[in-house]
Design an enzyme around this catalytic site. Sequence first.
Site, PDB file in Angstrom:
ATOM      1  N   ASP A   9       0.814  -1.216   0.000  1.00 12.18           N
ATOM      2  CA  ASP A   9       0.000   0.000   0.000  1.00 12.18           C
ATOM      3  C   ASP A   9       0.849   1.269   0.000  1.00 12.18           C
ATOM      4  OD1 ASP A   9      -2.382  -1.448   0.023  1.00 12.18           O
ATOM      5  OD2 ASP A   9      -2.421  -1.544   2.214  1.00 12.18           O
ATOM      6  N   CYS A  10       2.155   1.129   0.060  1.00 13.48           N
ATOM      7  CA  CYS A  10       3.071   2.270   0.157  1.00 13.48           C
ATOM      8  C   CYS A  10       3.739   2.524  -1.191  1.00 13.48           C
ATOM      9  CB  CYS A  10       4.126   1.987   1.223  1.00 13.48           C
ATOM     10  SG  CYS A  10       5.463   3.190   1.278  1.00 13.48           S
ATOM     11  N   GLY A  11       3.590   3.747  -1.717  1.00 14.02           N
ATOM     12  CA  GLY A  11       4.199   4.096  -3.001  1.00 14.02           C
ATOM     13  C   GLY A  11       5.712   3.988  -2.985  1.00 14.02           C
TER      14      GLY A  11
END
Length: 129
Positions: A9-11
């Site tokens: 979920d983390c860019g």
Amino acid sequence: MIVIHHNPDCGTSRNTLEMIRASGIEPVIIEYLKIGWTKPYLQTLFSGAGLTPKQAMRVNGTSAESLGLIADDISDNEIFEAMIAHPILVNRPFVVSPKGIRLCRPSEVVFEILDNPLPKFTKEDGQQV
């Protein structure tokens, strides 16, 4: 072998993973939010990256402040215990390679520990590094 401690979920984590793959390596992917941490492993990661638990702690978007973890007098052990109970408190992504351990924030820090770093890479936000 390269290992990435990844949060899909983390860019920044996604960019780091793609940078590793683009260098010709398929890393071992550990989704730490699903499996959690152990204190000895966190100690190894942080020590290898040259970070204290407080430096490796993620504050934004977590319960770090409400848990009292940003206070000046908080001990490393208290931070470790909180990270074990709440894996999201560990900043990401950590990458382990034969060349070292890095907290890849920003994602291009991963180039320091890749054998075949890319001459340039375009992040998902369009920024070129």
